[in-house]
Each structure stands twice: as C-alpha cells, then as structure tokens.
Design an enzyme around this catalytic site. Structure first.
Site, PDB file in Angstrom:
ATOM      1  N   LYS A 125       3.522 -27.055  25.547  1.00 26.34           N
ATOM      2  CA  LYS A 125       2.948 -27.800  24.424  1.00 26.34           C
ATOM      3  C   LYS A 125       2.896 -26.868  23.219  1.00 26.34           C
ATOM      4  CE  LYS A 125      -1.034 -28.415  22.684  1.00 26.34           C
ATOM      5  NZ  LYS A 125      -0.652 -28.399  21.235  1.00 26.34           N
TER       6      LYS A 125
ATOM      7  N   GLU B  26      -2.946 -14.436  24.983  1.00 29.63           N
ATOM      8  CA  GLU B  26      -2.570 -13.581  23.843  1.00 29.63           C
ATOM      9  C   GLU B  26      -3.297 -14.133  22.625  1.00 29.63           C
ATOM     10  OE1 GLU B  26      -0.945 -10.922  24.117  1.00 29.63           O
ATOM     11  OE2 GLU B  26       0.334 -11.087  25.879  1.00 29.63           O
TER      12      GLU B  26
ATOM     13  N   CYS C  54      -0.679 -12.206  14.465  1.00 29.94           N
ATOM     14  CA  CYS C  54      -1.781 -11.652  15.260  1.00 29.94           C
ATOM     15  C   CYS C  54      -1.856 -10.148  15.086  1.00 29.94           C
ATOM     16  CB  CYS C  54      -1.580 -12.015  16.725  1.00 29.94           C
ATOM     17  SG  CYS C  54       0.024 -11.523  17.360  1.00 29.94           S
TER      18      CYS C  54
ATOM     19  N   GLU D 215     -10.869 -12.493  11.936  1.00 30.89           N
ATOM     20  CA  GLU D 215      -9.443 -12.641  11.672  1.00 30.89           C
ATOM     21  C   GLU D 215      -9.235 -13.653  10.546  1.00 30.89           C
ATOM     22  OE1 GLU D 215      -6.989 -14.692  14.588  1.00 30.89           O
ATOM     23  OE2 GLU D 215      -5.492 -13.117  14.377  1.00 30.89           O
TER      24      GLU D 215
END
Ligand code: NAD
Length: 487
Positions: free
Chosen positions: A172, A246, A280, A380
C-alpha cells in the site's frame, strides 16, 4: 481515466470510490485512483496467501527467482522516463532526482537478484549424534506500507528483498503518491511473477490499519512517520509478529572547527535542501563549532539564497515544491511556533514571491538560528528548514547531538579522522557520514536507532529480515535413544 489497483492478476476499479493525486507544482490532477475497500484488502491478503502455496512460486528455485528480479530491473530501466515522470507528477520532486531514483530502484532489483542466487544456509558443528544445518524460508505474507517522499526507491527497497526471499506481498503506497506502486504491480506481472505474488492496494491510513491488523499478515515492512510506526508496532507486537519500521529523523550535521568549509558548506546544503528537505535523512540540526560559526553561517546563508526555487522539470531547479499543500501548511505552522519561541530567521521562512510559483506548494529554503531545545530543533519538519546550533567542544556537542528522540543519521565535517571516529562512536544513530552526507548504497545496512526505527534494510541482512531461519537435526546415531530411564 480511473487507475485501478491490483489483486492477483486482476485490475479492479468498478464501483469503487476514487481519490486524486495532485501535482503540487500547479495543483492539477495527476491521477484519479480507485480506492480499495476493506473487502479488496482482505482479497489481496488471500491472494498473497494463495500465491505462497502455488508450486510455481513456492517451489521456484532461487536462481529462477533471481532471473525474475533481473527482468523486473530490465523493465524498470525500459520504463525509466515514464516512471520518473509519474513520480514527479505525484510528489513534485525534480525530474532529475526521479530519474536518478529510477536507476537506484533498478539497482535494488539487480542487487537482490544476486543475493537471492548466492545466499546460503549454514552447516552448524554438531554437539552430538546428529547432522545440524539451518536454512532460510520466506516469512510469508508481507504487508509493505510506504510514504510519499520517494516511492520509487523506498518501494523497491522493500519489494526487491522481500520477493528475492520468496514472500508474497501486499503493497500500500501513500495516498499522496499512489502511482508508483501501481506501476510496480504492472511490471511484476510483465516480468512473469505469478499472480498474487505482488498485490497493490490503494487508500489512506485506514487502509494501512486494515492491512496491518489482518490476522493473515505475517510481517509488516513500514516506512513513514514515527507516530504511525508506533501504532503499527503496537498492533504487530500484540500479534507477536515481526515489523521493520523505518521512521523519522532529526539528524545532526556537525561542522567542527577544523572542517574544510569548501566541502562542509555544499555538504550542509545537500543534507538539508535536497528534495526540499523531505528526507528522513535530512541534516536538519546543523551543529557548528563556535570558532567557525560566523564564517560557516555567512557562507551557508549566501549559498542558500542563491538556490533556485522552481519548476520540477527545469534542469536548474534546486528546490521544487513540497509534495502537498497540506504539508506546506503544517511546516508554516511549525515556523510560526519557532518565531514565537525566539528562533531567528537567517534566510527564507516564507513562500517565494515569484508569480510563476504562486499556484504551487513552494516554500523558500530556510535557515534558522536556534538552540537545541526549541520545538523546531526537536521535531521533524520534513521540509527545507535547517536549524543552526552552536557548540563549544566535543563534550558539549555530544550532549546536544544525542539529546533528541530520533537517531537516524549524522554527518561530521572535520579534517581529523580520529576525532571523527571518536565522535561517531558516541553518537546514537544508525548511519554516520564523515566528510560527506546522504550517500546510500544497496549493500550497506540502513536504518535508525531510538524513535527512528526498528530493523535494517539493505545488504544481505536486508533480505534475511524477510526470512525465518529453520534448524534441522538429522539423527546419525546407530542405536535408538535410551529412554525411558533404565530401559
Ligand atoms: P505517514 O506515517 O503519515 O504515512 C506513511 C504510510 O502509512 C502511508 O502509506 C499512510 O497511508 C500509512 N498510514 C497512515 N496511518 C496508518 C496507520 N494507522 N496504520 C497503517 N498505515 C498507516 O508518513 P508520511 O507523511 O507519508 O511520510 C513522511 C514520514 O516518513 C517522515 O516522518 C519521514 O521521516 C518518514 N520516512 C522515513 C524513512 C526511513 O527510511 N527512515 C524514509 C522516508 C520517509
């Protein structure tokens, strides 16, 4: 035209609701995609389960699986321009970067084709009258869930090793970038993978949750935000099933007093501004030793102001739009909080003024002078926003660099390699770059510590992660076991 999703070798769209993928450079619709229902997702999982039991896949020797992976890589290369264009239309990244990622994606399939063909089990020295060996089997039905920043490579990074290991997959993709997964589904069929080995479903978070919660999913491989990763980890933990996670990052990029600024300035730029910071790995906390702070910052600010913000298809563009308008709004809210918290804006901080960019989700490359405790330096941002933070000496640096919930990557710029290694060993991240940043290679482990994730992708361990090891004991004794006692 409505883009269908793939279950077995059947493309489905009739009667399904649809959603749009928006090209963030000008708000136009890049695709209308059929959304998988809960029943569709259940069917995809059944289809994967059936494929696992299909002798054409279950009993396929590794060297033939390897050949399919090579064919997949050939098809990725043959469709290079189409795939690059499709990704750029979905998330607005420069087409130059999308092209490079097509090459990277093909490399994942080639590398894991080689690993697939050459990996071996082990003969383990016996400690009794038996012959002992262990071999690896596929873990089973793998659910792969991916984000929007780089589907070409992030999806290849999961599909290639999981297929090489002999699993069946339900992928997905992000609802913001639904198309690359669908393209990979098409290429898998064209390469000759049996039906159901790769199924591709569509939808947003709820579809992901349905997939992860299904009792017939043996493993999840997830790349995305830390909050989502924790939710997936809870579900998989409760079911006692493995998950690779991750997740996000807030990586320190460290400029020491003896750094070569000719290298460190462009290095810091790539680290934070490549893909408009939507990485990331972004080097978003730029630690600069006090004695070179002014010299480094003035050069970095000047270089940042020279970056060209513009059209993803223009070869001179350094900063393309953000992947979505919603994401830009979220970053703007974070910048507002940073201002209130006392961060000073060294450059950028708003939308570019050029009329030609008004219809796109553009944001100026931004540098802030902050301390390490402000929200903007802790959370972040996933955008073109770098926080510059001074440090006194190595102990001060280590205290600050490790004072963050994330632990994905780190860059160190110094001419003193011994110092770099001393620092690197004490910084709690999964990846360290010394006098470089953002290099990744298919045969190197990749992954984060702390809230940046669980597990590693890349290399042989990256394929082993999709396998379970089975231990065999074959009796070599000439006489039967002496039992019950006294017999
Ligand atoms: P996200 O977590 O919002 O979404 C990622 C995927 O998870 C999407 O496909 C989404 O539909 C799905 N999802 C959302 N909620 C779910 C749920 N409850 N259960 C199951 N699936 C769910 O992340 P995003 O905004 O798409 O991507 C940005 C994030 O990805 C950033 O935090 C970035 O750091 C991270 N990322 C990490 C890496 C890495 O390798 N560590 C690489 C790229 C991006």
């Amino acid at each position: 035209m409505i883009r269908p999703f793939l279950i077995g070798n059947e493309w489905r769209h009739v009667g399904r609701p649809t959603f749009e993928s928006i090209y963030p450079a000008d708000s136009s619709v890049s695709a209308v995609v059929a959304e998988s229902s809960i029943e569709d997702i259940n069917d995809a999982i059944s289809s994967a389960r059936q494929a696992l039991g299909n002798p054409q896949w279950r009993d396929m020797p590794a060297h033939r699986r390897s050949r399919l992976l090579h064919r997949f890589a050939d098809l990725v290369e043959a469709n290079a321009e189409h795939l690059a264009d499709t990704q750029t239309r979905d998330n607005g990244k420069t087409v130059a970067e999308s092209r490079a990622q097509v090459a990277g994606a093909a490399e994942f399939f080639r590398y894991y084709a080689a690993v697939c063909e050459t990996s071996q089990g082990e003969v383990v020295p016996a400690r009794g009258s038996y012959f002992g060996f262990s071999e690896y089997e596929p873990v089973g039905v793998v659910a792969a869930i991916t984000p929007w920043n780089s589907p070409l490579t992030l999806e290849a990074q999961k599909l290639a090793p999981a297929l090489a290991a002999g699993n069946a997959i339900v992928l997905k993709s992000s609802e913001i970038t639904p198309q690359i997964g669908l393209e990979y589904g098409r290429l898998a069929l064209e390469a000759g993978f049996p039906a159901g080995v790769l199924n591709v479903v569509t939808g947003a978070g709820e579809s992901g949750r349905t997939l992860v919660s299904h009792p017939d999913v043996d493993m999840v491989t997830f790349t995305g935000g830390t909050r989502t990763g924790r939710a997936i980890g809870q579900i998989m933990g409760a079911r006692a099933r493995p998950a690779i996670l991750e997740l996000g990052g807030k990586s320190p990029n460290i400029v020491c007093d003896d750094a070569d600024l000719e290298l460190a300035v462009p290095g810091a730029m790539i680290a934070i501004f490549h893909n408009a910071g939507q990485s990331c790995l972004a080097g978003s906390r730029i630690f600069v030793q006090e004695s070179v702070y002014d010299a480094f910052v003035s050069r970095l600010v000047a270089a940042t102001q020279a970056l060209r913000v513009g059209d993803p298809y223009d070869a001179t563009t350094a900063i393309a739009p953000l992947a979505s308008f919603g994401h830009r709004e979220q970053i703007e809210r974070m910048l507002e909080t940073a201002r209130t918290d006392g961060a000073s804006i060294l450059t950028g901080g708003g939308r570019p003024r050029a009329a030609s960019l008004a219809a796109g989700a553009y944001l100026e490359p931004t540098l802030l002078a902050t301390d390490n405790r402000m929200a903007i330096a802790r959370e972040e941002v996933f955008g073109p926003v770098g926080c510059i933070i001074p440090f006194k000496d190595d102990e001060d640096l280590l205290r600050q660099a490790n004072d963050n919930d994330f632990g994905l990557a780190c860059g160190i710029w110094t001419r003193d390699h011994a110092r770099a290694l001393r620092l690197a060993r004490r910084i709690n991240t999964g990846v360290v770059w010394i006098n470089t940043y953002k290099i990744t290679a298919v045969n190197m482990p990749f992954g984060g510590n702390k809230s940046s994730g669980v597990g590693r992708e890349g290399g042989w361990p990256g394929m082993r992660a999709y396998m379970v090891e089975k231990s065999y004991y074959v009796n070599t004794a000439a006489s039967p076991v002496a039992w019950p006692p006294g017999a």
